[in-house]
Write a protein that holds these residues in place. Structure first.
Motif, PDB file in Angstrom:
ATOM      1  N   ASP A 289     -10.011  15.819  12.504  1.00 35.14           N
ATOM      2  CA  ASP A 289      -8.887  15.424  11.667  1.00 35.14           C
ATOM      3  C   ASP A 289      -7.551  15.869  12.251  1.00 35.14           C
ATOM      4  N   CYS A 290      -7.552  16.919  13.042  1.00 40.54           N
ATOM      5  CA  CYS A 290      -6.318  17.430  13.628  1.00 40.54           C
ATOM      6  C   CYS A 290      -6.279  17.076  15.111  1.00 40.54           C
ATOM      7  N   ASN A 291      -5.187  16.475  15.520  1.00 43.88           N
ATOM      8  CA  ASN A 291      -4.982  16.194  16.933  1.00 43.88           C
ATOM      9  C   ASN A 291      -3.490  16.116  17.193  1.00 43.88           C
ATOM     10  N   TYR A 292      -3.124  16.179  18.454  1.00 40.44           N
ATOM     11  CA  TYR A 292      -1.698  16.231  18.753  1.00 40.44           C
ATOM     12  C   TYR A 292      -0.988  14.903  18.508  1.00 40.44           C
ATOM     13  N   TYR A 293      -1.725  13.803  18.410  1.00 39.36           N
ATOM     14  CA  TYR A 293      -1.079  12.523  18.114  1.00 39.36           C
ATOM     15  C   TYR A 293      -0.410  12.530  16.754  1.00 39.36           C
ATOM     16  N   LYS A 294      -1.074  13.153  15.786  1.00 43.66           N
ATOM     17  CA  LYS A 294      -0.516  13.117  14.436  1.00 43.66           C
ATOM     18  C   LYS A 294      -0.073  14.484  13.922  1.00 43.66           C
ATOM     19  N   ASN A 295      -0.486  15.587  14.551  1.00 48.32           N
ATOM     20  CA  ASN A 295      -0.187  16.909  14.001  1.00 48.32           C
ATOM     21  C   ASN A 295       0.807  17.741  14.797  1.00 48.32           C
ATOM     22  N   VAL A 296       1.231  17.264  15.938  1.00 45.06           N
ATOM     23  CA  VAL A 296       2.323  17.922  16.648  1.00 45.06           C
ATOM     24  C   VAL A 296       3.518  16.986  16.527  1.00 45.06           C
TER      25      VAL A 296
ATOM     26  N   ILE B 252       6.623  20.974  15.555  1.00 43.47           N
ATOM     27  CA  ILE B 252       6.014  21.495  14.344  1.00 43.47           C
ATOM     28  C   ILE B 252       4.530  21.131  14.321  1.00 43.47           C
ATOM     29  N   ASN B 253       3.696  22.120  14.034  1.00 42.61           N
ATOM     30  CA  ASN B 253       2.258  21.910  13.875  1.00 42.61           C
ATOM     31  C   ASN B 253       1.982  21.693  12.390  1.00 42.61           C
ATOM     32  N   THR B 254       1.458  20.520  12.051  1.00 42.05           N
ATOM     33  CA  THR B 254       1.187  20.205  10.647  1.00 42.05           C
ATOM     34  C   THR B 254      -0.291  20.316  10.287  1.00 42.05           C
ATOM     35  N   CYS B 255      -1.121  20.820  11.208  1.00 37.96           N
ATOM     36  CA  CYS B 255      -2.554  20.969  10.925  1.00 37.96           C
ATOM     37  C   CYS B 255      -2.814  22.383  10.417  1.00 37.96           C
TER      38      CYS B 255
ATOM     39  N   ILE C 202       1.268  27.540  18.975  1.00 41.02           N
ATOM     40  CA  ILE C 202       2.124  26.999  17.923  1.00 41.02           C
ATOM     41  C   ILE C 202       1.245  26.901  16.672  1.00 41.02           C
ATOM     42  N   PRO C 203       1.325  27.905  15.789  1.00 39.85           N
ATOM     43  CA  PRO C 203       0.469  27.916  14.602  1.00 39.85           C
ATOM     44  C   PRO C 203       0.936  26.917  13.546  1.00 39.85           C
ATOM     45  N   TYR C 204       0.107  26.779  12.522  1.00 40.74           N
ATOM     46  CA  TYR C 204       0.394  25.859  11.427  1.00 40.74           C
ATOM     47  C   TYR C 204       1.743  26.159  10.796  1.00 40.74           C
ATOM     48  N   ASN C 205       2.476  25.096  10.556  1.00 44.75           N
ATOM     49  CA  ASN C 205       3.741  25.133   9.840  1.00 44.75           C
ATOM     50  C   ASN C 205       4.825  25.926  10.550  1.00 44.75           C
ATOM     51  N   SER C 206       4.601  26.254  11.825  1.00 41.06           N
ATOM     52  CA  SER C 206       5.652  26.951  12.554  1.00 41.06           C
ATOM     53  C   SER C 206       6.612  25.922  13.126  1.00 41.06           C
TER      54      SER C 206
ATOM     55  N   PHE D 201      11.837  12.707  24.025  1.00 50.83           N
ATOM     56  CA  PHE D 201      10.635  13.478  24.368  1.00 50.83           C
ATOM     57  C   PHE D 201       9.421  12.901  23.651  1.00 50.83           C
ATOM     58  N   THR D 202       8.270  12.951  24.311  1.00 49.61           N
ATOM     59  CA  THR D 202       7.006  12.595  23.660  1.00 49.61           C
ATOM     60  C   THR D 202       5.952  13.623  24.075  1.00 49.61           C
ATOM     61  N   VAL D 203       5.066  13.943  23.160  1.00 52.23           N
ATOM     62  CA  VAL D 203       3.970  14.854  23.465  1.00 52.23           C
ATOM     63  C   VAL D 203       2.922  14.062  24.223  1.00 52.23           C
ATOM     64  N   HIS D 204       2.503  14.567  25.394  1.00 50.36           N
ATOM     65  CA  HIS D 204       1.434  13.859  26.092  1.00 50.36           C
ATOM     66  C   HIS D 204       0.206  14.726  26.297  1.00 50.36           C
ATOM     67  N   HIS D 205       0.263  15.984  25.852  1.00 51.49           N
ATOM     68  CA  HIS D 205      -0.929  16.835  25.904  1.00 51.49           C
ATOM     69  C   HIS D 205      -0.714  18.046  25.006  1.00 51.49           C
ATOM     70  N   ALA D 206      -1.776  18.464  24.341  1.00 55.41           N
ATOM     71  CA  ALA D 206      -1.791  19.725  23.608  1.00 55.41           C
ATOM     72  C   ALA D 206      -3.244  20.116  23.401  1.00 55.41           C
ATOM     73  N   ALA D 207      -3.578  21.343  23.752  1.00 55.40           N
ATOM     74  CA  ALA D 207      -4.922  21.860  23.481  1.00 55.40           C
ATOM     75  C   ALA D 207      -4.937  22.362  22.039  1.00 55.40           C
ATOM     76  N   ILE D 208      -6.126  22.405  21.465  1.00 60.24           N
ATOM     77  CA  ILE D 208      -6.253  22.747  20.057  1.00 60.24           C
ATOM     78  C   ILE D 208      -7.353  23.786  19.870  1.00 60.24           C
ATOM     79  N   SER D 209      -7.129  24.699  18.951  1.00 56.32           N
ATOM     80  CA  SER D 209      -8.136  25.684  18.595  1.00 56.32           C
ATOM     81  C   SER D 209      -8.196  25.741  17.073  1.00 56.32           C
ATOM     82  N   CYS D 210      -9.386  25.459  16.525  1.00 54.96           N
ATOM     83  CA  CYS D 210      -9.538  25.394  15.070  1.00 54.96           C
ATOM     84  C   CYS D 210     -10.474  26.481  14.574  1.00 54.96           C
TER      85      CYS D 210
END
Length: 150
Positions: free
Chosen positions: A37-44, A63-66, A109-113, A129-138
């Motif tokens: 459900d969380c990915n950089y396309y929609k949550n960064v 902003i991280n919205t996940c 970059i934690p949630y809501n920061s 600017f566009t995001v083209h990569h972000a690693a995620i840890s859940c």
């Protein structure tokens, strides 16, 4: 009579083991679903606004919205981006056409920061600017209790 009680105990243990396995699968699926459900396309999210600095100041907010995940190794596409003055490399490091955010991408970059940086540009609209990569840890849910042995 003891044969029936042994069979019942064995059946009960099998049922409990099966239910424990279902619970485990449910927890693992929930953890995977959160990650999906969380990915950089929609949550960064990137937001950009003007500042009072001259020639033209811009503030970029990331902003991280996940709520269940943190992002790191965030990279922006910044082909052709040339700031008016050098940026702090701890904030934004430019390598070829990639901008590494937050200490070369190692910072989280934690949630809501709201991680932000400013730059100066002669562009009246700022840089796109566009995001083209972000690693995620859940966070995965806690492991279920071990099955009861009867």
């Amino acid at each position: 009579m003891s044969k029936n009680s042994t069979t019942t105990s064995t059946e009960m243990a099998s049922i409990l083991n099966f239910l424990s396995l279902l619970l485990l699968i449910s927890f693992v699926h929930q953890g995977i679903s959160n990650w999906d459900d969380c990915n950089y396309y929609k949550n960064v999210q990137l937001m950009q606004e003007r500042t009072d600095e001259q020639p033209r100041g811009w503030k970029v907010s990331i902003i991280n919205t996940c709520k269940d995940c943190v992002f790191f190794d965030v990279r922006l596409n910044c082909t052709g981006f040339v700031p008016y003055r050098p940026l702090d490399p701890k904030v934004l490091t430019i390598v070829n056409n990639t901008c590494y955010v937050n200490e070369g991408g190692i910072g989280y970059i934690p949630y809501n920061s709201n991680y932000s940086f400013t730059y100066l540009s002669y562009s009246p609209t700022g840089y796109d600017f566009t995001v083209h990569h972000a690693a995620i840890s859940c966070n995965l849910p806690p492991a279920p209790p071990p099955p009861l042995l009867v």
